[in-house]
Design an enzyme around this catalytic site. Sequence first.
Site, PDB file in Angstrom:
ATOM      1  N   GLY A 200       0.798  -1.210   0.000  1.00 14.15           N
ATOM      2  CA  GLY A 200       0.000   0.000   0.000  1.00 14.15           C
ATOM      3  C   GLY A 200       0.838   1.271   0.000  1.00 14.15           C
ATOM      4  CG  ASP A 225      -5.913 -10.259  -4.358  1.00 11.11           C
ATOM      5  OD1 ASP A 225      -7.049  -9.793  -4.144  1.00 11.11           O
ATOM      6  OD2 ASP A 225      -5.716 -11.466  -4.611  1.00 11.11           O
ATOM      7  CG  LEU A 226      -2.585  -2.479  -3.309  1.00 13.46           C
ATOM      8  CD1 LEU A 226      -2.312  -1.861  -4.670  1.00 13.46           C
ATOM      9  CD2 LEU A 226      -3.162  -1.456  -2.339  1.00 13.46           C
ATOM     10  CG  ASP A 227       1.279  -3.112  -3.428  1.00 14.84           C
ATOM     11  OD1 ASP A 227       1.506  -2.911  -4.630  1.00 14.84           O
ATOM     12  OD2 ASP A 227       1.101  -2.199  -2.599  1.00 14.84           O
ATOM     13  CD  GLN A 228      -0.650  -9.057  -0.750  1.00  7.44           C
ATOM     14  OE1 GLN A 228      -0.265 -10.159  -0.359  1.00  7.44           O
ATOM     15  NE2 GLN A 228      -0.249  -7.925  -0.183  1.00  7.44           N
TER      16      GLN A 228
END
Length: 315
Positions: A200, A225-228
């Site tokens: 994030g 999925d954010l930054d995953q």
Amino acid sequence: MNQELTEITVIGDDDTGLIARVTSMLFERDVNIEDLDQAVRQGLFRMTMRVDTTGMSCTEAELRDALDALCDDLGMDVQVRFPADREAKRIAVLATKESHCLAAMLEAFVDDDPEAEVAVVVANHDDLAPLAAAHDVPFYDIGDAGGVPDEEWLLDILAEYEVDLVALARYMRILSPNVVFRYESRIINVHPSLLPSFAGAEAYRQAIEKGVRIAGVTAHYVTTDLDQGPIIAQRVFDVPDDATPEELEERGQPLEAEALVEAVRLHLAGDLVVGRGRTHLREDSDAELGLPEEIAELNPDEPVDRPVAEVVEEE
């Protein structure tokens, strides 16, 4: 991707019979399907085929026209890439205002690499337009006054330039699932932390607040999925006592650029395989993932957990 195969991608609203309609049309023209991958997400259908067109009973122009007509009838978008269309792999770089990653990408894939090129730069502000112009690369500002991007325009640009890969060079916006799904496994981002830690916003500030002694950066594939997404390359650096987020950013920015370029090179060379959320090297690859051997050798290899009797006997 086998450079001797033609790649066909069909995208649009999901409906019954889509695969059959497209594959039947190809069969009628003696096009042999070597690989087919299809998925549906949130009502959006995507099918990517790699086909052998060497024995087809029509010209390339006729096949394009037939696919365009069929997909117009189906309400779908279609992209066709023949082997001759891919003499140099085409990269779209997305950016905002920070120049370091874009500068590194332009230097690596405009000035130095004949087999890959930055075909277009897209941003949600116009600050970096002079940098793209200095390298004779087309630049588009798709943001409104507040920097909110027009993603339909973005998709039109990506389709127009027939990009093989999208690189996020500190693009400070979250791509919508519509964009990510269309270019799944073909979007690489660089994030200023050692993911999965500090995902994030304001990752350098998060690192300082948690008191870490070593921070870093990560280049990874983008997922919804954010930054995953699966990690490709990482770099690390020390966190000095009383460091500020600005000081960490100064240390991290050169490594962000380096990790992004490395990850893009690995992807374009076909060295990477993704399985179970993790990147692996192909068996015939000469590339490396992780720490270079000379650095890894600095880590101690003793002591290790062994039966107590063995340890006592050696003492």
